[in-house]
Design an enzyme around this catalytic site. Structure first.
Site, PDB file in Angstrom:
ATOM      1  N   HIS A 195      70.502  11.089  42.730  1.00 15.06           N
ATOM      2  CA  HIS A 195      71.025  12.218  43.494  1.00 15.06           C
ATOM      3  C   HIS A 195      71.118  11.923  44.990  1.00 15.06           C
ATOM      4  CE1 HIS A 195      70.722  14.330  39.798  1.00 15.06           C
ATOM      5  NE2 HIS A 195      70.976  15.511  40.325  1.00 15.06           N
TER       6      HIS A 195
ATOM      7  N   HIS B 153     109.656   0.968  35.028  1.00 13.39           N
ATOM      8  CA  HIS B 153     109.423   1.520  33.698  1.00 13.39           C
ATOM      9  C   HIS B 153     110.681   2.215  33.190  1.00 13.39           C
ATOM     10  CE1 HIS B 153     105.659   1.144  35.894  1.00 13.39           C
ATOM     11  NE2 HIS B 153     105.060   0.973  34.733  1.00 13.39           N
TER      12      HIS B 153
ATOM     13  N   GLU C  82      84.135  18.256  38.753  1.00 14.06           N
ATOM     14  CA  GLU C  82      84.398  17.844  40.137  1.00 14.06           C
ATOM     15  C   GLU C  82      85.770  17.210  40.308  1.00 14.06           C
ATOM     16  OE1 GLU C  82      81.760  16.910  38.339  1.00 14.06           O
ATOM     17  OE2 GLU C  82      80.075  17.975  39.273  1.00 14.06           O
TER      18      GLU C  82
ATOM     19  N   HIS D 203     107.998   0.074  27.871  1.00 15.49           N
ATOM     20  CA  HIS D 203     107.232   0.860  28.848  1.00 15.49           C
ATOM     21  C   HIS D 203     107.392   0.325  30.269  1.00 15.49           C
ATOM     22  CE1 HIS D 203     103.745   2.657  30.915  1.00 15.49           C
ATOM     23  NE2 HIS D 203     103.552   1.443  31.364  1.00 15.49           N
TER      24      HIS D 203
END
Ligand SMILES: Cc1ncc(C[n+]2csc(CCOP(=O)(O)OP(=O)(O)O)c2C)c(N)n1
Ligand SMILES: [Mg+2]
Length: 685
Positions: A490, A29, A429, A277
């Site tokens: 869950h 890049h 999280e 890029h």
């Protein structure tokens, strides 16, 4: 040459090294290094306190390249500053961290200039980056770490830790959710030691950001409570330096600098296009670009006279002086605060203090038993008192995970109480795991917690923990169907398997309270591996260790918990976690029927795999082919231990919403079923 000319020469050296390296590698890049060379030059040579002679000096400023694809920025600057290589024993090796030859071999095997910044592989890299968003999120952990260290160790007249954290990021980092989670928390905590510079170039791989990213990013960061600055010209080193100065003056808020830049700056045909890029510019375009820079068109990997010296006179001289002053200061500190100084030394080498495991609980046999999470709570509270730099928290599930440190003085980490050991990550999280990484990179011993099922939300950062070989700790409770009524969303099924698949990550699922203690004892002694503890929500019988083998076997990953009488076993039951006591019950039934059964507790595949073949064969003798594994998770992978003639009692579907007892029945986690399968294997009815 004037100092401005030397600045420009140094900046263009970064640019051309980057262009040449990408061209040589035929991949990489170039565009962003070309655009951000002035920024990185300014941060390093004008501002940062970093001594290239000692890149692990504890009070150095940290530099994080979150847009890791622009790694040539880092390789160039580490090379030009002649940053020294350090080995895993923290010894300075007397050779460059990144040589010109490494840059010539950019992205090639064994080069110290790999595709993306790799902590642990190249000295001077503060964190691995490349998965966009991770670097900036990790930098928030570094900033929390600095605040905590300063609060504990700085004393009147002794600013032992007063470093800053600089992170550079692009559009990709700004779009990734993990960065938003982390920025939100950083704003809440008022982390004024943290500065992000956002490369606002309006380009990502698919084109202009107008196709997908049009929000008001300044408003967003103002909303988070950051100080937002803008530098409208990425080539204006004085304005960049000024903005960085404003950052250092700003109290009570982190700083976000929006830097308007042109990807592929100076390339006549590729500037401001996505082609700049991620593709080499091409030989002809490189020639034209070099001409525009006033550079010799055909020179490759050129470091003109005066450039190394210019960096030596800038960051080199400043870093050497600040480190010298710090070292003197630390000498006086050692005399006045010997205990604190010893702690700093131990922490920096990832050693444990003497007595780190004193007063760890030993749990008496108890058929009603204790939940894994409750045993964990007791252990964590002891460890956090024995080891001052153990700290952590949960993503808003502290009361459920039982990870809140409840002893007198543990405190909560907040802007006005940076000594607290309880971190409140909020329901974030992913950022939590990245922040845990940042804390570990700051040499603290952090833990993060949530329900096991939501480890999926943290997984990319856990994976980076393993890539970086960091001794982080993840405490995941509600490890199987124990939260019955919450239902399939869950109840983890494939999570154990997927974490076991991460190389270097130690996954442990202890089977009773004493195994929890031994799991922590093992994990605390790790220096280069992250660990996951999968703990039960519901009570598990505490096994009678006068009848069964000691829980210290956890340190071998698997051990023989019990053998029936009569010599060599004819069937082996292997279990983890909540299924261990189930296997024990089945075992007792089999023994009562005169079957020579063995129970193997296997809390960790990862640890077991590291034992000698001899040890492994002693636990699972190859000639005993009747084997049953029991685990409330995916069966995939257990073939490795039960072999072609064995059976696995596990999960083939998602769970269901019902009380645990009914789920155990529905999915076959009952002693009679385990015993029946064992007998079937033995051809007995
Ligand atoms: C999480 C993640 N998703 C996707 C990628 C692949 N990727 C690498 S760079 C990039 C575009 C990044 O755009 P930007 O951050 O604006 O970088 P610039 O091109 O401006 O340097 C993408 C999608 C990645 N590295 N990480
Ligand atoms: Mg961009």
């Amino acid at each position: 040459m004037t100092s401005e000319q030397l600045d420009q020469l140094s900046i263009n050296t970064i640019r051309t090294l980057s262009m040449d390296a990408v061209q040589q590698a035929k991949s990489g890049h170039p565009g962003t290094p070309m655009a951000l060379a002035p920024l990185v030059y300014t941060i390093w040579n004008r501002v940062m306190r970093f001594d290239p002679q000692d890149p692990i000096w504890p009070n150095r400023d940290r530099f994080v390249l979150s847009n890791g694809h622009a790694s040539m920025l880092l390789w160039s600057v580490l090379h030009l500053t002649r940053t020294q290589a350090v080995n895993a024993d923290y010894e300075i090796l007397g050779q460059p961290s990144v040589s010109l030859d490494d840059i010539r071999h950019f992205r090639q095997l064994d080069s110290k200039a790999p595709g993306h910044p790799e902590y642990h592989w190249v000295s001077g890299v503060e964190t691995t980056s490349g998965p966009l968003g991770q670097g900036v999120a990790t930098s928030v952990g570094m900033a929390i770490g600095q605040k905590w260290l300063a609060n504990r160790y700085n004393q009147p007249g002794f600013a032992i830790f007063d470093y800053h954290i600089y992170a550079v990021c692009g559009d990709g980092c700004m779009m990734e959710g993990v960065a938003s989670e982390a920025a939100s928390l950083a704003g809440h905590l008022g982390l004024d030691n943290l500065c992000w510079v956002y490369d606002n170039n309006h380009i990502t791989i698919e084109g202009n950001t107008s196709i997908a990213f049009t929000e008001d990013i300044a408003a967003r960061f103002l909303g988070y409570g950051w100080n937002v600055l803008r530098v409208g010209d990425a080539n204006d080193v004085d304005r960049i330096e000024h903005a960085l100065g404003v950052f250092r003056q700003t109290k009570g808020r982190p700083t976000f600098i929006i830097l308007d830049s042109h990807i592929g700056y100076g390339s006549p045909h590729k500037q401001d296009t996505p082609e700049a890029h991620g593709e080499p510019l091409g030989d002809e375009e490189i020639r034209l670009t070099k001409r525009g820079y006033g550079w010799p068109e055909d020179a490759k990997f050129l470091v003109p006279d005066g450039v190394y010296e210019h960096f030596a006179a800038g960051v080199g001289a400043r870093g050497a002086q600040t480190r010298r002053e710090w070292t003197e200061l630390f000498g006086a500190y050692q005399a006045q605060y010997p205990e604190l100084a010893t702690e700093i030394g131990q922490m920096q080498r990832r050693e444990l203090p003497a007595g780190w495991d004193r007063k760890l609980p030993v749990f008496p046999a108890d058929p009603k038993g204790l939940a894994g999470r409750d045993a964990s709570a007791q252990v964590l509270n002891v460890l956090a008192q024995n080891i001052p730099w153990v700290l952590g928290g949960s993503a808003d599930l502290g009361p459920s995970n039982r990870t809140t440190l409840t002893y007198e003085g543990a405190g909560s980490f907040q802007a006005d109480s940076p000594g607290g050991k309880n971190l409140h990550f909020g329901i974030r999280e992913h950022a939590m795991a990245a922040i845990v990484n940042g804390l570990s990179l700051s040499k603290l011993r952090p833990f993060g917690a949530t329900f096991f099922i939501f480890s999926d939300y943290a997984r990319p950062a856990i994976r980076l923990s393993a890539v970086m070989e960091l001794p982080t700790i993840f405490v995941f409770t509600h490890d199987a169907m124990g939260d019955g009524e919450d239902g399939p969303t869950h109840q983890p099924v494939e999570q154990l398997l997927s974490l076991r698949a991460i190389p270097g990550l130690v996954t442990l699922r202890p089977g009773d309270a004493n195994e929890v203690v031994e799991a922590y004892r093992y994990v605390m002694q790790l220096r280069h591996e992250p660990a996951v503890l999968a703990l039960s929500r519901q009570p598990l019988p505490t096994l009678d260790r006068s009848t069964y083998a000691p829980a210290a076997g956890v340190a071998r990953g698997a051990y023989v918990l019990a053998d029936g009488p009569g010599g060599s076993p004819e069937v082996i039951l292997i279990a983890t976690g909540s299924e261990l006591s189930l296997a024990v019950e089945a075992h007792e039934k089999l023994v009562a029927e005169g079957i020579r059964s063995r129970v193997v507790s296997m809390p960790s595949w990862d640890i077991f795999e590291h034992q000698t073949q001899e040890y492994r064969d002693s636990i699972l003798p190859p000639h005993v082919t009747a084997r049953v594994a029991v685990e409330q998770g995916s069966t995939l992978g257990w073939e490795r231990y039960v072999g072609p003639s064995g059976r696995v009692i596990g999960m083939h579907t998602f769970g269901a919403s019902a009380p645990l007892k009914e789920l155990q029945k529905k999915f076959g986690f009952e002693p009679d079923r385990v015993a029946a399968v064992a007998k079937e294997l033995l051809g007995r009815k």
